[in-house]
Structures are given as C-alpha cells and as structure tokens.
Write a protein that holds these residues in place. Sequence first.
Motif, PDB file in Angstrom:
ATOM      1  N   ILE A  35       0.826  -1.242  -0.030  1.00 20.60           N
ATOM      2  CA  ILE A  35       0.006   0.137  -0.081  1.00 20.60           C
ATOM      3  C   ILE A  35       0.941   1.056   0.181  1.00 20.60           C
ATOM      4  N   ALA A  36       1.677   1.241   0.859  1.00 14.99           N
ATOM      5  CA  ALA A  36       2.810   2.377   1.005  1.00 14.99           C
ATOM      6  C   ALA A  36       3.559   2.693  -0.605  1.00 14.99           C
ATOM      7  N   VAL A  37       4.056   1.471  -1.054  1.00 19.23           N
ATOM      8  CA  VAL A  37       4.683   1.935  -2.329  1.00 19.23           C
ATOM      9  C   VAL A  37       3.687   2.398  -3.329  1.00 19.23           C
ATOM     10  N   TYR A  38       2.418   1.922  -3.363  1.00 23.73           N
ATOM     11  CA  TYR A  38       1.452   2.348  -4.334  1.00 23.73           C
ATOM     12  C   TYR A  38       1.283   3.831  -4.073  1.00 23.73           C
ATOM     13  N   PHE A  39       1.012   4.171  -2.760  1.00 23.96           N
ATOM     14  CA  PHE A  39       0.693   5.734  -2.420  1.00 23.96           C
ATOM     15  C   PHE A  39       1.830   6.486  -2.762  1.00 23.96           C
ATOM     16  N   PHE A  40       3.213   6.001  -2.568  1.00 23.00           N
ATOM     17  CA  PHE A  40       4.551   6.723  -2.728  1.00 23.00           C
ATOM     18  C   PHE A  40       4.555   7.258  -4.316  1.00 23.00           C
ATOM     19  N   HIS A  41       4.382   6.191  -5.096  1.00 20.19           N
ATOM     20  CA  HIS A  41       4.441   6.070  -6.523  1.00 20.19           C
ATOM     21  C   HIS A  41       3.141   7.016  -7.211  1.00 20.19           C
ATOM     22  N   SER A  42       2.268   6.949  -6.637  1.00 21.98           N
ATOM     23  CA  SER A  42       0.770   7.298  -7.152  1.00 21.98           C
ATOM     24  C   SER A  42       0.560   8.896  -6.915  1.00 21.98           C
ATOM     25  N   TYR A  43       0.636   9.137  -5.599  1.00 18.05           N
ATOM     26  CA  TYR A  43       0.054  10.342  -5.116  1.00 18.05           C
ATOM     27  C   TYR A  43       1.359  11.549  -4.718  1.00 18.05           C
ATOM     28  N   LEU A  44       2.538  10.963  -4.668  1.00 21.38           N
ATOM     29  CA  LEU A  44       3.453  12.076  -3.984  1.00 21.38           C
ATOM     30  C   LEU A  44       3.803  12.916  -5.487  1.00 21.38           C
ATOM     31  N   PRO A  45       3.885  14.168  -5.212  1.00 18.19           N
ATOM     32  CA  PRO A  45       4.332  15.061  -6.271  1.00 18.19           C
ATOM     33  C   PRO A  45       5.627  14.688  -6.854  1.00 18.19           C
ATOM     34  N   GLU A  46       5.938  15.265  -8.100  1.00 16.47           N
ATOM     35  CA  GLU A  46       6.942  14.886  -8.639  1.00 16.47           C
ATOM     36  C   GLU A  46       8.253  15.710  -7.964  1.00 16.47           C
ATOM     37  N   GLU A  47       8.089  16.812  -7.436  1.00 13.40           N
ATOM     38  CA  GLU A  47       9.140  17.473  -6.791  1.00 13.40           C
ATOM     39  C   GLU A  47       9.402  17.014  -5.459  1.00 13.40           C
ATOM     40  N   VAL A  48       8.395  16.099  -4.907  1.00  8.47           N
ATOM     41  CA  VAL A  48       8.877  15.564  -3.695  1.00  8.47           C
ATOM     42  C   VAL A  48       9.952  14.229  -4.061  1.00  8.47           C
ATOM     43  N   MET A  49       9.426  13.848  -5.047  1.00  5.45           N
ATOM     44  CA  MET A  49       9.973  12.408  -5.438  1.00  5.45           C
ATOM     45  C   MET A  49      11.583  12.900  -5.864  1.00  5.45           C
ATOM     46  N   ILE A  50      11.780  14.036  -6.614  1.00  2.94           N
ATOM     47  CA  ILE A  50      12.922  14.517  -6.905  1.00  2.94           C
ATOM     48  C   ILE A  50      14.041  14.640  -5.790  1.00  2.94           C
ATOM     49  N   THR A  51      13.132  15.246  -4.733  1.00  2.76           N
ATOM     50  CA  THR A  51      13.998  15.498  -3.474  1.00  2.76           C
ATOM     51  C   THR A  51      14.404  14.445  -2.858  1.00  2.76           C
ATOM     52  N   PHE A  52      13.517  13.493  -2.866  1.00  6.57           N
ATOM     53  CA  PHE A  52      13.892  12.033  -2.104  1.00  6.57           C
ATOM     54  C   PHE A  52      15.152  11.646  -3.017  1.00  6.57           C
TER      55      PHE A  52
END
Length: 64
Positions: free
Chosen positions: A10-27
Amino acid sequence: MIPVEVERRIAVYFFHSYLPEEVMITFVDSLIPACVLVEEDSIDHDELVRLAIEIIDQHFEEET
C-alpha cells in the motif's frame, strides 16, 4: 492486524501514485547519496525513513 507485506505494498502504491514529482526529486537528491556512499549492510534504514518523513512533512506544511 494488517500484514506487514500488505502495508508495504500500500505504501509503495501511495508513494508512486500520489506524491508530487518535486517530492520524488527531493527524495532522490537526499536519499541516494546516503545509500551510494556506504556498503549496503551498513545503510541506516531508520535514518532514511526519518529523512523521507521530514521531506513529506515539509512539503505538506508548505502546501497549507
């Protein structure tokens, strides 16, 4: 109690589906160097999770 594997999926799904691109880049910018510079068995997973949570919290605080 929800099995850990179900929570993880569930966490992986949420992580990849709902976090904005800028958050993913920061990660990527924040977490990858901490993983690349040390051997895999010495990676502090708790520290990486703490850092990721701080990034998510900061993003949502800026949103409000």
